[in-house]
Design a protein around this motif. Structure first.
Motif: not given
Length: 90
Positions: A73, A76-77, A80, A83-84, A89
């Motif tokens: 987790e 994954a955060a 993310k 990616s942002a 966003t």
């Protein structure tokens, strides 16, 4: 290398066979330059994916580390957030 191939070592819980197969598929796609091989090349493509998956599983099972396992987790955060930052966003 290929951005869609994720690090599979030292995760909690350990990488599944499906994750290993997905990484192998992405690797073979990258090397062959083809997301979907022709019918003439399908057998060779499938054999390559199986061989890479087997080698990957052998590698993952053989590696050792003193570091604590990474939390899926949290990873994954982090991905993310990267990616942002990279794409913004929406």
């Amino acid at each position: 290398m290929c951005r869609s191939i994720q690090t599979l070592f030292n995760l909690d819980p350990v990488a599944t066979d499906e994750e290993v197969a997905a990484a192998a598929l992405q690797y073979v796609r990258k090397l062959s330059g083809s997301a979907k091989p022709s019918k003439a090349n399908q057998e060779a493509f499938d054999k390559a994916v199986e061989a890479v998956a087997a080698a990957t599983r052998e590698l993952l099972d053989s590696l050792v580390t003193a570091a604590p396992p990474r939390d899926r987790e949290e990873e994954a955060a982090k991905a993310k957030a990267r990616s942002a930052a990279r794409f913004g966003t929406a």
